[in-house]
Design a protein around this motif. Structure first.
Motif, PDB file in Angstrom:
ATOM      1  N   ARG A 248     -24.678  80.169   5.621  1.00 21.11           N
ATOM      2  CA  ARG A 248     -25.703  79.418   6.352  1.00 21.11           C
ATOM      3  C   ARG A 248     -25.069  78.644   7.496  1.00 21.11           C
ATOM      4  N   THR A 249     -25.731  78.640   8.638  1.00 20.91           N
ATOM      5  CA  THR A 249     -25.240  77.879   9.777  1.00 20.91           C
ATOM      6  C   THR A 249     -25.212  76.398   9.425  1.00 20.91           C
ATOM      7  N   GLY A 312     -15.987  82.292   4.170  1.00 17.68           N
ATOM      8  CA  GLY A 312     -17.092  82.185   3.239  1.00 17.68           C
ATOM      9  C   GLY A 312     -17.115  83.348   2.263  1.00 17.68           C
ATOM     10  N   VAL A 313     -18.011  83.248   1.296  1.00 21.14           N
ATOM     11  CA  VAL A 313     -18.127  84.299   0.278  1.00 21.14           C
ATOM     12  C   VAL A 313     -18.440  85.642   0.926  1.00 21.14           C
ATOM     13  N   GLY A 314     -19.282  85.656   1.932  1.00 20.22           N
ATOM     14  CA  GLY A 314     -19.614  86.899   2.621  1.00 20.22           C
ATOM     15  C   GLY A 314     -18.878  87.067   3.931  1.00 20.22           C
ATOM     16  N   GLY A 315     -17.912  86.195   4.216  1.00 21.65           N
ATOM     17  CA  GLY A 315     -17.172  86.276   5.466  1.00 21.65           C
ATOM     18  C   GLY A 315     -15.734  86.658   5.230  1.00 21.65           C
ATOM     19  N   GLN A 316     -14.858  86.173   6.090  1.00 15.22           N
ATOM     20  CA  GLN A 316     -13.441  86.487   5.947  1.00 15.22           C
ATOM     21  C   GLN A 316     -12.605  85.370   6.555  1.00 15.22           C
ATOM     22  N   PRO A 363     -32.788  70.798  -1.977  1.00 12.75           N
ATOM     23  CA  PRO A 363     -32.763  72.260  -1.905  1.00 12.75           C
ATOM     24  C   PRO A 363     -31.755  72.814  -0.903  1.00 12.75           C
ATOM     25  N   TRP A 364     -31.321  72.012   0.055  1.00 14.44           N
ATOM     26  CA  TRP A 364     -30.402  72.522   1.079  1.00 14.44           C
ATOM     27  C   TRP A 364     -29.040  72.849   0.480  1.00 14.44           C
ATOM     28  N   PHE A 365     -28.548  72.012  -0.410  1.00 12.34           N
ATOM     29  CA  PHE A 365     -27.267  72.251  -1.077  1.00 12.34           C
ATOM     30  C   PHE A 365     -27.492  73.064  -2.350  1.00 12.34           C
ATOM     31  N   HIS A 366     -26.435  73.705  -2.843  1.00  9.93           N
ATOM     32  CA  HIS A 366     -26.604  74.471  -4.077  1.00  9.93           C
ATOM     33  C   HIS A 366     -25.558  74.136  -5.137  1.00  9.93           C
ATOM     34  N   HIS A 367     -24.504  73.381  -4.785  1.00 11.42           N
ATOM     35  CA  HIS A 367     -23.533  72.893  -5.772  1.00 11.42           C
ATOM     36  C   HIS A 367     -22.961  74.018  -6.627  1.00 11.42           C
ATOM     37  N   ASP A 368     -22.606  75.094  -5.954  1.00 13.02           N
ATOM     38  CA  ASP A 368     -22.079  76.242  -6.676  1.00 13.02           C
ATOM     39  C   ASP A 368     -20.749  76.679  -6.067  1.00 13.02           C
ATOM     40  N   THR A 369     -20.799  77.412  -4.970  1.00 10.09           N
ATOM     41  CA  THR A 369     -19.571  77.934  -4.363  1.00 10.09           C
ATOM     42  C   THR A 369     -18.877  76.888  -3.498  1.00 10.09           C
ATOM     43  N   ALA A 370     -19.573  76.409  -2.494  1.00  9.19           N
ATOM     44  CA  ALA A 370     -18.949  75.441  -1.589  1.00  9.19           C
ATOM     45  C   ALA A 370     -20.019  74.654  -0.847  1.00  9.19           C
ATOM     46  N   ASP A 371     -19.932  73.340  -0.926  1.00  5.98           N
ATOM     47  CA  ASP A 371     -20.738  72.417  -0.126  1.00  5.98           C
ATOM     48  C   ASP A 371     -19.800  71.368   0.444  1.00  5.98           C
ATOM     49  N   ALA A 385     -21.860  61.037  13.985  1.00  7.34           N
ATOM     50  CA  ALA A 385     -21.900  62.498  13.900  1.00  7.34           C
ATOM     51  C   ALA A 385     -22.006  62.885  12.431  1.00  7.34           C
ATOM     52  N   VAL A 386     -22.806  63.898  12.152  1.00  6.51           N
ATOM     53  CA  VAL A 386     -22.996  64.382  10.784  1.00  6.51           C
ATOM     54  C   VAL A 386     -22.788  65.888  10.768  1.00  6.51           C
ATOM     55  N   LEU A 387     -22.033  66.348   9.787  1.00 10.25           N
ATOM     56  CA  LEU A 387     -21.802  67.784   9.583  1.00 10.25           C
ATOM     57  C   LEU A 387     -22.026  68.086   8.106  1.00 10.25           C
ATOM     58  N   ALA A 388     -22.914  69.034   7.826  1.00  9.25           N
ATOM     59  CA  ALA A 388     -23.157  69.468   6.447  1.00  9.25           C
ATOM     60  C   ALA A 388     -23.146  70.988   6.409  1.00  9.25           C
ATOM     61  N   ALA A 389     -22.388  71.556   5.475  1.00 10.97           N
ATOM     62  CA  ALA A 389     -22.262  73.008   5.387  1.00 10.97           C
ATOM     63  C   ALA A 389     -22.381  73.447   3.938  1.00 10.97           C
ATOM     64  N   THR A 390     -23.045  74.578   3.730  1.00 18.83           N
ATOM     65  CA  THR A 390     -23.175  75.148   2.395  1.00 18.83           C
ATOM     66  C   THR A 390     -23.032  76.658   2.506  1.00 18.83           C
ATOM     67  N   ASP A 391     -22.303  77.237   1.592  1.00 20.41           N
ATOM     68  CA  ASP A 391     -22.044  78.677   1.645  1.00 20.41           C
ATOM     69  C   ASP A 391     -23.034  79.420   0.753  1.00 20.41           C
ATOM     70  N   THR A 392     -24.301  79.299   1.102  1.00 18.81           N
ATOM     71  CA  THR A 392     -25.343  80.047   0.413  1.00 18.81           C
ATOM     72  C   THR A 392     -26.455  80.341   1.391  1.00 18.81           C
ATOM     73  N   ASP A 393     -27.106  81.479   1.203  1.00 20.33           N
ATOM     74  CA  ASP A 393     -28.266  81.790   2.033  1.00 20.33           C
ATOM     75  C   ASP A 393     -29.549  81.773   1.210  1.00 20.33           C
ATOM     76  N   ARG A 394     -29.468  81.194   0.015  1.00 18.48           N
ATOM     77  CA  ARG A 394     -30.649  81.121  -0.844  1.00 18.48           C
ATOM     78  C   ARG A 394     -31.498  79.910  -0.465  1.00 18.48           C
TER      79      ARG A 394
END
Length: 398
Positions: A248-249, A312-316, A363-371, A385-394
Protein backbone atom coordinates in the motif's frame (compact mmCIF):
# COMPACT_ATOMS: atom_id res chain seq x y z
CA UNK A 1 22.89 -31.91 -14.21
CA UNK A 2 26.31 -30.69 -15.35
CA UNK A 3 26.84 -28.17 -18.09
CA UNK A 4 28.98 -30.48 -20.22
CA UNK A 5 25.88 -32.62 -20.76
CA UNK A 6 23.91 -29.71 -22.17
CA UNK A 7 23.88 -28.86 -25.85
CA UNK A 8 22.80 -25.43 -27.05
CA UNK A 9 19.19 -25.25 -28.19
CA UNK A 10 16.63 -22.54 -28.75
CA UNK A 11 16.45 -19.73 -26.21
CA UNK A 12 13.42 -21.08 -24.35
CA UNK A 13 14.82 -24.59 -23.94
CA UNK A 14 18.21 -23.23 -22.89
CA UNK A 15 16.54 -21.08 -20.26
CA UNK A 16 14.48 -24.01 -18.98
CA UNK A 17 17.60 -26.12 -18.61
CA UNK A 18 19.24 -23.52 -16.40
CA UNK A 19 16.04 -22.79 -14.50
CA UNK A 20 15.90 -26.47 -13.61
CA UNK A 21 19.52 -26.60 -12.51
CA UNK A 22 19.55 -26.78 -8.73
CA UNK A 23 21.52 -24.40 -6.51
CA UNK A 24 24.02 -27.07 -5.51
CA UNK A 25 24.88 -27.79 -9.14
CA UNK A 26 25.22 -24.09 -9.94
CA UNK A 27 27.51 -23.61 -6.96
CA UNK A 28 29.61 -26.61 -8.04
CA UNK A 29 29.98 -25.23 -11.56
CA UNK A 30 30.89 -21.80 -10.18
CA UNK A 31 33.68 -23.36 -8.11
CA UNK A 32 35.01 -25.74 -10.76
CA UNK A 33 34.09 -24.43 -14.23
CA UNK A 34 32.82 -20.84 -13.94
CA UNK A 35 33.67 -20.11 -17.58
CA UNK A 36 30.87 -22.50 -18.60
CA UNK A 37 28.37 -20.43 -16.65
CA UNK A 38 29.53 -17.32 -18.45
CA UNK A 39 29.16 -19.10 -21.81
CA UNK A 40 25.64 -20.16 -20.84
CA UNK A 41 24.73 -16.57 -20.01
CA UNK A 42 26.05 -15.40 -23.38
CA UNK A 43 23.81 -17.92 -25.15
CA UNK A 44 20.83 -16.92 -23.00
CA UNK A 45 21.36 -13.26 -23.88
CA UNK A 46 21.52 -14.04 -27.58
CA UNK A 47 18.28 -15.99 -27.25
CA UNK A 48 16.64 -13.17 -25.31
CA UNK A 49 17.27 -10.60 -28.04
CA UNK A 50 13.97 -11.56 -29.66
CA UNK A 51 11.97 -11.41 -26.44
CA UNK A 52 12.27 -7.66 -25.99
CA UNK A 53 10.78 -6.20 -22.83
CA UNK A 54 8.96 -9.45 -22.13
CA UNK A 55 12.22 -11.33 -21.58
CA UNK A 56 11.93 -11.33 -17.78
CA UNK A 57 12.22 -15.11 -17.33
CA UNK A 58 15.53 -15.11 -19.19
CA UNK A 59 16.75 -12.09 -17.25
CA UNK A 60 15.88 -13.75 -13.95
CA UNK A 61 17.77 -16.88 -14.97
CA UNK A 62 20.80 -14.80 -15.95
CA UNK A 63 20.58 -12.98 -12.64
CA UNK A 64 20.51 -16.26 -10.74
CA UNK A 65 23.74 -17.35 -12.42
CA UNK A 66 25.39 -13.95 -11.84
CA UNK A 67 24.47 -14.07 -8.15
CA UNK A 68 25.97 -17.54 -7.71
CA UNK A 69 29.21 -16.36 -9.34
CA UNK A 70 29.28 -13.26 -7.12
CA UNK A 71 28.86 -15.46 -4.04
CA UNK A 72 31.76 -17.73 -5.02
CA UNK A 73 34.97 -16.56 -3.39
CA UNK A 74 37.22 -16.29 -6.43
CA UNK A 75 38.73 -13.46 -8.44
CA UNK A 76 37.62 -15.12 -11.66
CA UNK A 77 34.05 -15.63 -10.47
CA UNK A 78 33.88 -12.01 -9.31
CA UNK A 79 35.09 -10.87 -12.74
CA UNK A 80 32.52 -13.04 -14.52
CA UNK A 81 29.70 -11.74 -12.33
CA UNK A 82 30.66 -8.14 -13.07
CA UNK A 83 31.03 -8.92 -16.79
CA UNK A 84 27.49 -10.28 -16.86
CA UNK A 85 25.89 -7.19 -15.34
CA UNK A 86 28.16 -4.76 -17.21
CA UNK A 87 28.16 -6.29 -20.69
CA UNK A 88 25.51 -8.95 -21.07
CA UNK A 89 22.38 -7.15 -19.90
CA UNK A 90 21.95 -4.33 -22.44
CA UNK A 91 18.86 -2.13 -22.10
CA UNK A 92 17.26 -3.51 -25.24
CA UNK A 93 17.27 -7.02 -23.77
CA UNK A 94 16.49 -6.62 -20.07
CA UNK A 95 13.55 -4.94 -18.42
CA UNK A 96 15.05 -2.02 -16.53
CA UNK A 97 13.67 -2.84 -13.07
CA UNK A 98 14.86 -6.44 -13.27
CA UNK A 99 18.24 -5.30 -14.58
CA UNK A 100 18.58 -2.88 -11.67
CA UNK A 101 17.65 -5.60 -9.19
CA UNK A 102 20.29 -7.96 -10.58
CA UNK A 103 23.01 -5.31 -10.61
CA UNK A 104 22.29 -4.23 -7.04
CA UNK A 105 22.08 -7.81 -5.82
CA UNK A 106 25.36 -8.77 -7.49
CA UNK A 107 27.10 -5.71 -6.01
CA UNK A 108 25.85 -6.57 -2.51
CA UNK A 109 26.96 -10.20 -2.84
CA UNK A 110 30.38 -9.24 -4.14
CA UNK A 111 30.94 -6.87 -1.21
CA UNK A 112 29.99 -9.55 1.32
CA UNK A 113 31.56 -12.65 -0.27
CA UNK A 114 34.75 -11.45 -1.92
CA UNK A 115 37.96 -10.30 -0.22
CA UNK A 116 38.94 -6.79 -1.17
CA UNK A 117 41.85 -7.99 -3.32
CA UNK A 118 39.31 -9.60 -5.68
CA UNK A 119 37.48 -6.30 -6.17
CA UNK A 120 40.04 -3.53 -6.34
CA UNK A 121 40.87 -4.06 -10.03
CA UNK A 122 37.30 -3.07 -10.97
CA UNK A 123 38.11 0.54 -10.07
CA UNK A 124 41.28 0.99 -12.12
CA UNK A 125 39.59 2.83 -15.00
CA UNK A 126 37.51 5.93 -14.25
CA UNK A 127 34.24 6.46 -16.14
CA UNK A 128 33.85 9.24 -18.68
CA UNK A 129 30.08 9.48 -18.12
CA UNK A 130 27.40 7.94 -15.93
CA UNK A 131 26.14 5.79 -18.81
CA UNK A 132 29.55 4.17 -19.29
CA UNK A 133 29.39 0.38 -19.01
CA UNK A 134 30.12 -0.60 -15.43
CA UNK A 135 29.73 2.82 -13.80
CA UNK A 136 26.43 1.92 -12.16
CA UNK A 137 27.69 -1.46 -10.97
CA UNK A 138 30.73 0.13 -9.35
CA UNK A 139 28.65 2.88 -7.78
CA UNK A 140 26.50 0.19 -6.14
CA UNK A 141 29.59 -1.77 -5.11
CA UNK A 142 31.14 1.32 -3.52
CA UNK A 143 27.91 1.88 -1.60
CA UNK A 144 27.86 -1.70 -0.34
CA UNK A 145 31.53 -1.57 0.68
CA UNK A 146 30.89 1.67 2.57
CA UNK A 147 28.14 0.02 4.63
CA UNK A 148 30.42 -2.90 5.44
CA UNK A 149 33.36 -0.65 6.33
CA UNK A 150 35.46 -2.30 3.61
CA UNK A 151 36.27 0.96 1.81
CA UNK A 152 38.17 2.35 4.78
CA UNK A 153 41.91 1.97 5.11
CA UNK A 154 45.01 2.83 3.11
CA UNK A 155 46.85 1.35 0.18
CA UNK A 156 46.69 1.54 -3.63
CA UNK A 157 43.39 -0.34 -3.79
CA UNK A 158 41.64 2.03 -1.36
CA UNK A 159 43.10 5.00 -3.24
CA UNK A 160 41.51 3.72 -6.42
CA UNK A 161 38.17 3.43 -4.65
CA UNK A 162 38.40 7.00 -3.41
CA UNK A 163 39.37 8.24 -6.88
CA UNK A 164 36.43 6.41 -8.41
CA UNK A 165 34.07 7.81 -5.78
CA UNK A 166 35.35 11.31 -6.45
CA UNK A 167 34.76 10.85 -10.17
CA UNK A 168 31.19 9.74 -9.49
CA UNK A 169 30.69 12.89 -7.42
CA UNK A 170 31.94 14.97 -10.33
CA UNK A 171 29.44 13.20 -12.57
CA UNK A 172 26.71 13.79 -9.92
CA UNK A 173 25.78 10.16 -9.44
CA UNK A 174 23.10 10.07 -6.72
CA UNK A 175 24.91 7.42 -4.65
CA UNK A 176 28.09 9.53 -4.59
CA UNK A 177 26.29 12.01 -2.33
CA UNK A 178 26.53 9.49 0.52
CA UNK A 179 29.63 9.25 2.74
CA UNK A 180 32.21 6.54 2.08
CA UNK A 181 31.88 5.15 5.60
CA UNK A 182 28.88 4.21 7.71
CA UNK A 183 27.80 6.99 10.07
CA UNK A 184 27.07 6.38 13.76
CA UNK A 185 23.39 7.19 13.15
CA UNK A 186 23.37 4.28 10.67
CA UNK A 187 24.65 1.73 13.19
CA UNK A 188 21.53 -0.44 12.97
CA UNK A 189 21.54 -0.84 9.18
CA UNK A 190 21.44 -4.53 8.14
CA UNK A 191 21.56 -5.61 11.80
CA UNK A 192 18.87 -7.96 13.06
CA UNK A 193 18.58 -8.53 16.80
CA UNK A 194 16.69 -11.53 18.14
CA UNK A 195 13.54 -10.42 19.89
CA UNK A 196 13.56 -6.99 18.25
CA UNK A 197 11.56 -7.63 15.10
CA UNK A 198 8.58 -5.73 13.79
CA UNK A 199 6.54 -3.93 16.44
CA UNK A 200 3.04 -5.42 16.19
CA UNK A 201 1.43 -4.84 19.59
CA UNK A 202 1.02 -1.96 21.99
CA UNK A 203 2.88 -3.98 24.63
CA UNK A 204 5.89 -4.29 22.34
CA UNK A 205 5.84 -0.56 21.58
CA UNK A 206 5.62 0.39 25.26
CA UNK A 207 8.40 -2.02 26.20
CA UNK A 208 10.86 -0.38 23.77
CA UNK A 209 9.94 3.29 23.84
CA UNK A 210 8.65 5.72 26.50
CA UNK A 211 4.97 6.43 26.04
CA UNK A 212 3.88 10.07 25.73
CA UNK A 213 1.07 10.98 28.15
CA UNK A 214 -2.24 12.25 26.81
CA UNK A 215 -2.50 16.03 26.73
CA UNK A 216 -5.51 18.30 26.40
CA UNK A 217 -3.27 21.09 25.11
CA UNK A 218 -2.04 18.73 22.42
CA UNK A 219 -5.61 17.98 21.39
CA UNK A 220 -6.40 21.69 21.16
CA UNK A 221 -3.31 22.30 19.03
CA UNK A 222 -4.18 19.40 16.73
CA UNK A 223 -7.61 20.84 16.01
CA UNK A 224 -6.13 24.05 14.59
CA UNK A 225 -3.37 22.39 12.55
CA UNK A 226 -3.54 23.15 8.84
CA UNK A 227 -2.62 20.57 6.25
CA UNK A 228 0.04 21.67 3.75
CA UNK A 229 0.49 20.01 0.35
CA UNK A 230 3.99 19.30 -0.98
CA UNK A 231 4.15 16.69 -3.73
CA UNK A 232 7.93 16.56 -3.92
CA UNK A 233 8.37 15.97 -0.19
CA UNK A 234 5.58 13.42 -0.19
CA UNK A 235 7.20 11.37 -2.95
CA UNK A 236 10.63 11.49 -1.31
CA UNK A 237 9.31 10.57 2.13
CA UNK A 238 7.47 7.54 0.71
CA UNK A 239 10.33 6.36 -1.52
CA UNK A 240 11.74 3.57 0.70
CA UNK A 241 8.33 1.91 0.73
CA UNK A 242 7.36 2.49 -2.90
CA UNK A 243 10.79 1.36 -4.12
CA UNK A 244 10.67 -1.70 -1.87
CA UNK A 245 7.26 -2.67 -3.23
CA UNK A 246 5.18 -2.35 -0.07
CA UNK A 247 1.63 -3.31 -0.92
CA UNK A 248 0.00 0.00 0.00
CA UNK A 249 1.21 3.49 -0.81
CA UNK A 250 2.29 5.15 2.47
CA UNK A 251 0.32 8.01 3.89
CA UNK A 252 2.49 11.13 4.06
CA UNK A 253 1.04 14.36 5.42
CA UNK A 254 2.44 17.75 6.39
CA UNK A 255 0.84 20.26 8.75
CA UNK A 256 1.52 23.77 10.01
CA UNK A 257 0.58 25.27 13.38
CA UNK A 258 -0.32 28.88 14.16
CA UNK A 259 1.94 28.87 17.23
CA UNK A 260 4.69 26.66 18.65
CA UNK A 261 3.68 23.34 20.17
CA UNK A 262 5.28 22.24 23.43
CA UNK A 263 7.21 19.00 22.73
CA UNK A 264 5.47 17.38 25.71
CA UNK A 265 2.13 17.89 23.96
CA UNK A 266 3.31 16.23 20.75
CA UNK A 267 1.72 12.84 21.19
CA UNK A 268 -1.41 10.87 20.40
CA UNK A 269 -3.75 13.57 21.74
CA UNK A 270 -2.37 15.87 19.06
CA UNK A 271 -2.14 13.29 16.26
CA UNK A 272 -5.70 12.02 16.63
CA UNK A 273 -6.99 15.49 15.78
CA UNK A 274 -5.19 15.59 12.43
CA UNK A 275 -6.76 14.64 9.12
CA UNK A 276 -5.06 11.24 8.75
CA UNK A 277 -6.51 8.20 7.00
CA UNK A 278 -4.44 5.86 9.15
CA UNK A 279 -6.18 7.10 12.32
CA UNK A 280 -9.68 7.12 10.93
CA UNK A 281 -11.69 4.43 12.74
CA UNK A 282 -14.93 3.01 11.37
CA UNK A 283 -17.73 2.82 13.88
CA UNK A 284 -17.31 -0.27 16.01
CA UNK A 285 -14.08 -1.29 14.27
CA UNK A 286 -11.47 0.14 16.65
CA UNK A 287 -9.79 -2.75 18.47
CA UNK A 288 -7.61 -0.94 20.99
CA UNK A 289 -6.34 2.41 22.16
CA UNK A 290 -3.92 4.30 19.96
CA UNK A 291 -0.64 5.32 21.57
CA UNK A 292 2.43 7.37 20.77
CA UNK A 293 5.94 6.96 22.11
CA UNK A 294 9.06 9.12 21.93
CA UNK A 295 11.77 7.70 19.71
CA UNK A 296 15.11 8.71 18.19
CA UNK A 297 16.22 9.64 14.67
CA UNK A 298 18.36 6.51 14.30
CA UNK A 299 15.27 4.38 14.96
CA UNK A 300 13.34 6.22 12.25
CA UNK A 301 16.25 6.09 9.81
CA UNK A 302 16.70 2.36 10.38
CA UNK A 303 13.03 1.67 9.64
CA UNK A 304 13.29 3.71 6.45
CA UNK A 305 16.42 1.80 5.44
CA UNK A 306 14.87 -1.58 6.25
CA UNK A 307 11.79 -0.82 4.12
CA UNK A 308 13.96 -0.46 1.03
CA UNK A 309 16.60 -3.02 1.96
CA UNK A 310 14.28 -5.94 2.68
CA UNK A 311 11.39 -4.86 0.47
CA UNK A 312 7.71 -5.58 0.93
CA UNK A 313 6.05 -8.98 0.93
CA UNK A 314 5.13 -8.55 -2.74
CA UNK A 315 8.14 -6.41 -3.63
CA UNK A 316 11.89 -6.82 -3.57
CA UNK A 317 14.87 -5.43 -1.70
CA UNK A 318 16.81 -2.61 -3.31
CA UNK A 319 20.28 -3.49 -2.02
CA UNK A 320 22.12 -1.65 0.71
CA UNK A 321 23.43 1.23 -1.41
CA UNK A 322 20.07 2.39 -2.74
CA UNK A 323 18.18 1.53 0.45
CA UNK A 324 20.58 3.88 2.22
CA UNK A 325 19.98 6.63 -0.35
CA UNK A 326 16.19 6.27 -0.20
CA UNK A 327 16.29 6.32 3.62
CA UNK A 328 18.17 9.59 3.68
CA UNK A 329 15.93 11.09 0.98
CA UNK A 330 12.95 10.22 3.15
CA UNK A 331 14.49 11.58 6.35
CA UNK A 332 15.37 14.85 4.60
CA UNK A 333 11.77 15.12 3.39
CA UNK A 334 10.36 14.48 6.85
CA UNK A 335 12.59 17.20 8.29
CA UNK A 336 11.88 19.57 5.42
CA UNK A 337 15.55 19.91 4.46
CA UNK A 338 16.61 20.87 0.97
CA UNK A 339 18.93 18.59 -0.98
CA UNK A 340 21.84 21.03 -0.71
CA UNK A 341 22.07 20.63 3.09
CA UNK A 342 25.24 18.61 3.83
CA UNK A 343 24.60 15.17 5.27
CA UNK A 344 26.53 15.78 8.49
CA UNK A 345 24.57 18.99 9.02
CA UNK A 346 21.38 16.98 8.64
CA UNK A 347 22.65 14.50 11.23
CA UNK A 348 23.33 17.35 13.65
CA UNK A 349 19.88 18.92 13.29
CA UNK A 350 18.05 15.62 13.86
CA UNK A 351 18.60 16.27 17.57
CA UNK A 352 16.59 19.50 17.28
CA UNK A 353 13.51 17.64 16.06
CA UNK A 354 10.99 15.72 18.13
CA UNK A 355 10.51 12.13 16.88
CA UNK A 356 7.46 10.04 17.68
CA UNK A 357 6.43 6.47 16.87
CA UNK A 358 2.73 5.79 17.01
CA UNK A 359 0.38 2.86 16.66
CA UNK A 360 -3.33 2.67 16.04
CA UNK A 361 -5.87 -0.13 15.88
CA UNK A 362 -7.87 1.09 12.91
CA UNK A 363 -8.74 -0.63 9.62
CA UNK A 364 -5.77 1.08 7.94
CA UNK A 365 -3.19 -0.94 9.90
CA UNK A 366 -3.21 -4.73 10.07
CA UNK A 367 -0.59 -5.56 12.77
CA UNK A 368 0.63 -8.59 10.90
CA UNK A 369 3.60 -8.31 8.52
CA UNK A 370 4.81 -4.75 8.88
CA UNK A 371 3.38 -1.44 10.10
CA UNK A 372 5.38 1.69 10.82
CA UNK A 373 4.13 5.15 11.74
CA UNK A 374 6.14 8.23 12.65
CA UNK A 375 5.53 11.89 13.32
CA UNK A 376 8.18 14.63 13.37
CA UNK A 377 7.99 18.07 14.96
CA UNK A 378 10.50 20.56 13.55
CA UNK A 379 12.74 22.88 15.64
CA UNK A 380 10.34 25.84 15.26
CA UNK A 381 7.64 23.59 16.81
CA UNK A 382 5.21 24.82 14.13
CA UNK A 383 5.65 22.21 11.39
CA UNK A 384 4.71 18.53 11.58
CA UNK A 385 5.33 15.64 9.19
CA UNK A 386 3.58 12.28 9.45
CA UNK A 387 4.49 9.04 7.69
CA UNK A 388 2.47 5.83 8.08
CA UNK A 389 3.12 2.66 6.08
CA UNK A 390 1.57 -0.80 6.10
CA UNK A 391 2.52 -3.76 3.95
CA UNK A 392 -0.96 -4.99 3.16
CA UNK A 393 -3.45 -4.33 0.40
CA UNK A 394 -6.41 -5.70 2.34
CA UNK A 395 -9.02 -3.03 2.87
CA UNK A 396 -10.26 -3.05 6.43
CA UNK A 397 -7.77 -5.70 7.50
CA UNK A 398 -8.57 -7.33 10.80
Amino acid sequence: MSHDQVTPGDGASERRRWEETGPEELERLARQRPEELLAAVERLCRGASGEGISGRPTVRTIGRIAEVLADTRSRGCAAYAVDIVDRLLPPEVAASDERDRIRRSVAARLAKAQPFRNLESFFEELPEALHDPGAETRACLLGELALLGASAGVGPGRSRLRAYAERLRELEHPLAWLPEIRLDIEHRFMVRVRGLGTVKTSQQLRSRFPEIPLSERGAVAGRVAVRVSDGGRTEAAARPFTAGGWARTPEVRFFSLPEPLDPGDFGMSFLEQLSLDCLRADAGRRRGAALACATTPDDVLNELFSAGYYGGVGGQGQGGAYARLYAWDSLYALMGLSADVPLLTAVRVTADHRWVRFMAFTPWFHHDTADVAFAVLDPTRTRVAVLAATDTDREGAD
